[in-house]
Write a protein that holds these residues in place. Sequence first.
Motif, mmCIF file in Angstrom:
data_model
loop_
_atom_site.group_PDB
_atom_site.id
_atom_site.type_symbol
_atom_site.label_atom_id
_atom_site.label_comp_id
_atom_site.label_asym_id
_atom_site.label_seq_id
_atom_site.Cartn_x
_atom_site.Cartn_y
_atom_site.Cartn_z
ATOM 1 N N LEU A 179 0.819 -1.214 0.000
ATOM 2 C CA LEU A 179 0.000 0.000 0.000
ATOM 3 C C LEU A 179 0.849 1.259 0.000
ATOM 4 O O LEU A 179 1.772 1.395 0.807
ATOM 5 N N ARG A 180 0.507 2.183 -0.887
ATOM 6 C CA ARG A 180 1.047 3.543 -0.833
ATOM 7 C C ARG A 180 -0.116 4.478 -0.568
ATOM 8 O O ARG A 180 -1.017 4.615 -1.388
ATOM 9 N N ALA A 181 -0.099 5.104 0.599
ATOM 10 C CA ALA A 181 -1.235 5.922 1.028
ATOM 11 C C ALA A 181 -0.765 7.017 1.958
ATOM 12 O O ALA A 181 0.246 6.875 2.655
ATOM 13 N N GLY A 182 -1.504 8.114 1.990
ATOM 14 C CA GLY A 182 -1.237 9.179 2.937
ATOM 15 C C GLY A 182 -1.719 8.808 4.325
ATOM 16 O O GLY A 182 -2.602 7.960 4.496
ATOM 17 N N GLY A 183 -1.144 9.472 5.317
ATOM 18 C CA GLY A 183 -1.529 9.170 6.694
ATOM 19 C C GLY A 183 -2.989 9.423 6.981
ATOM 20 O O GLY A 183 -3.580 8.772 7.853
ATOM 21 N N GLY A 184 -3.611 10.336 6.244
ATOM 22 C CA GLY A 184 -5.020 10.643 6.483
ATOM 23 C C GLY A 184 -5.978 9.654 5.861
ATOM 24 O O GLY A 184 -7.187 9.686 6.174
ATOM 25 N N THR A 185 -5.490 8.780 4.981
ATOM 26 C CA THR A 185 -6.381 7.837 4.301
ATOM 27 C C THR A 185 -6.078 6.382 4.618
ATOM 28 O O THR A 185 -6.873 5.506 4.295
ATOM 29 N N VAL A 186 -4.918 6.108 5.224
ATOM 30 C CA VAL A 186 -4.499 4.715 5.387
ATOM 31 C C VAL A 186 -5.464 3.930 6.262
ATOM 32 O O VAL A 186 -5.709 2.736 6.018
ATOM 33 N N ASP A 187 -6.049 4.566 7.273
ATOM 34 C CA ASP A 187 -6.981 3.844 8.123
ATOM 35 C C ASP A 187 -8.255 3.493 7.364
ATOM 36 O O ASP A 187 -8.837 2.422 7.581
ATOM 37 N N ASP A 188 -8.681 4.375 6.460
ATOM 38 C CA ASP A 188 -9.843 4.061 5.622
ATOM 39 C C ASP A 188 -9.548 2.843 4.735
ATOM 40 O O ASP A 188 -10.415 1.984 4.540
ATOM 41 N N VAL A 189 -8.328 2.792 4.191
ATOM 42 C CA VAL A 189 -7.964 1.649 3.360
ATOM 43 C C VAL A 189 -7.973 0.373 4.190
ATOM 44 O O VAL A 189 -8.478 -0.671 3.744
ATOM 45 N N ARG A 190 -7.433 0.436 5.387
ATOM 46 C CA ARG A 190 -7.408 -0.750 6.243
ATOM 47 C C ARG A 190 -8.823 -1.224 6.549
ATOM 48 O O ARG A 190 -9.113 -2.434 6.484
ATOM 49 N N GLU A 191 -9.721 -0.307 6.876
ATOM 50 C CA GLU A 191 -11.104 -0.699 7.162
ATOM 51 C C GLU A 191 -11.752 -1.324 5.933
ATOM 52 O O GLU A 191 -12.509 -2.298 6.048
ATOM 53 N N TRP A 192 -11.453 -0.770 4.768
ATOM 54 C CA TRP A 192 -12.016 -1.326 3.535
ATOM 55 C C TRP A 192 -11.487 -2.733 3.289
ATOM 56 O O TRP A 192 -12.262 -3.643 2.959
ATOM 57 N N VAL A 193 -10.180 -2.949 3.443
ATOM 58 C CA VAL A 193 -9.623 -4.290 3.256
ATOM 59 C C VAL A 193 -10.227 -5.258 4.268
ATOM 60 O O VAL A 193 -10.577 -6.403 3.934
ATOM 61 N N ASP A 194 -10.382 -4.808 5.509
ATOM 62 C CA ASP A 194 -10.958 -5.669 6.543
ATOM 63 C C ASP A 194 -12.406 -6.048 6.235
ATOM 64 O O ASP A 194 -12.895 -7.077 6.721
ATOM 65 N N SER A 195 -13.088 -5.207 5.446
ATOM 66 C CA SER A 195 -14.494 -5.488 5.121
ATOM 67 C C SER A 195 -14.645 -6.551 4.036
ATOM 68 O O SER A 195 -15.750 -7.040 3.797
ATOM 69 N N ILE A 196 -13.539 -6.904 3.384
ATOM 70 C CA ILE A 196 -13.559 -7.899 2.307
ATOM 71 C C ILE A 196 -13.196 -9.259 2.883
ATOM 72 O O ILE A 196 -12.355 -9.366 3.771
ATOM 73 N N ASP A 197 -13.820 -10.276 2.370
ATOM 74 C CA ASP A 197 -13.593 -11.633 2.887
ATOM 75 C C ASP A 197 -12.288 -12.190 2.325
ATOM 76 O O ASP A 197 -12.261 -13.076 1.468
ATOM 77 N N VAL A 198 -11.173 -11.639 2.817
ATOM 78 C CA VAL A 198 -9.846 -12.101 2.422
ATOM 79 C C VAL A 198 -8.911 -11.890 3.602
ATOM 80 O O VAL A 198 -8.984 -10.882 4.302
ATOM 81 N N ASP A 199 -8.044 -12.863 3.830
ATOM 82 C CA ASP A 199 -7.052 -12.753 4.900
ATOM 83 C C ASP A 199 -5.811 -12.092 4.310
ATOM 84 O O ASP A 199 -4.920 -12.769 3.788
ATOM 85 N N ALA A 200 -5.771 -10.760 4.366
ATOM 86 C CA ALA A 200 -4.701 -9.995 3.731
ATOM 87 C C ALA A 200 -3.966 -9.145 4.752
ATOM 88 O O ALA A 200 -4.576 -8.593 5.680
ATOM 89 N N ASP A 201 -2.664 -9.043 4.586
ATOM 90 C CA ASP A 201 -1.831 -8.170 5.411
ATOM 91 C C ASP A 201 -1.529 -6.903 4.633
ATOM 92 O O ASP A 201 -1.221 -6.951 3.433
ATOM 93 N N LEU A 202 -1.579 -5.761 5.328
ATOM 94 C CA LEU A 202 -1.195 -4.497 4.719
ATOM 95 C C LEU A 202 0.273 -4.213 4.998
ATOM 96 O O LEU A 202 0.717 -4.312 6.143
ATOM 97 N N LEU A 203 1.007 -3.852 3.965
ATOM 98 C CA LEU A 203 2.370 -3.358 4.122
ATOM 99 C C LEU A 203 2.337 -1.897 3.678
ATOM 100 O O LEU A 203 2.247 -1.602 2.485
#
Length: 366
Positions: A61-85
Amino acid sequence: MEYVQERVATLHDFGDASPAAPVDRATVVVPLTDRDHASLAAEQVLSTLGDVDPQSVLVALRAGGGTVDDVREWVDSIDVDADLLWCNAPAVRSLLDEHGLNGEAGKGRDVWLALGVAAARSEFVAVHDADATTYGPDHVPRLLFPLARDYSFAKGYYARVENRRLYGRLCRLLYEPLVAALGESRDDPIVDYLGAFRYALAGEFAATSDLVRQLRPPRGWGLEVATLGDAFREAGFDGTAQVDLGIHEHDHRAVSGRGGLSDMADEVAAALFGALADHGVAVDHDALRERYRTTARRFVDQYAADAAFNGLEFDRVAEHEQVDAYAESVRPPASDDRLPAWTETDLDPDAVCRASQDALDSVAGE
């Protein structure tokens, strides 16, 4: 349908190919930006990977500090066991700086960081872009299948046809005719290798972890071409395969503007010339530029015939304009911004993971 072989092993889909493959021994890397994170294509890619269930899914992931938490919540909402780097997290940048590796961020650096982590986790690594709206559950097994045999590198290929038009302009109008023009004046194995791929700029590839540790991608674009140059050195013709991934429909980029095809053309051409230089191929850029123009115009005529044969729309004037724009990229590279192979740095992939996780924890819930 055809079954023609190239200089590298070419594995065709003769009808819903779904081979047995070592999915459970592979990490799949998906580069992603915060701009693209909520797209339907990215969601389909990640949800499909949830069904495929590889050993690990790593989102670079390449993201700004103000959006990274939104991306994490979105990934968590998908039925996939994924790690964010979080590749451009402040803590990750600081760690890179300690090792003399900080600097411009881009897709190449994101993927390089993820490749180091993935190679430490799994025997095999696959990389998939997140912009394919036609992504399917067979893509990862197809890419990984050759690695369970006698191949150490596999590249995906596909047709870029949608909305009754031919796409894949950077590959069709820059890479293919440029390599063909090189082949007209050079009889060299690396040129033959670069010309053996049916879609050299595809973002989808897989490799053994040993080969992955040898890759030296540029920081921005040009990742795909630089990977081929390193794969030639490590795997060669006999250790390389390409696999049919069908028809891909992707997001599209404008020709001009920041991040457009013209900017990408500069970096793709630079990566190509860097790969050639690695293997001792000297290039007369002025002479090559003229051969490229002639060859590219011939390719435009051939694509026009192919489009007409299939009843597709084709703008010959626009294609020639793109050729003229891409010709400006046929020049000596300004610099070599490739990152080192993971075998040549003392950066610890586990330290990268810890820095990323600490940074993610620090912005959680803000």
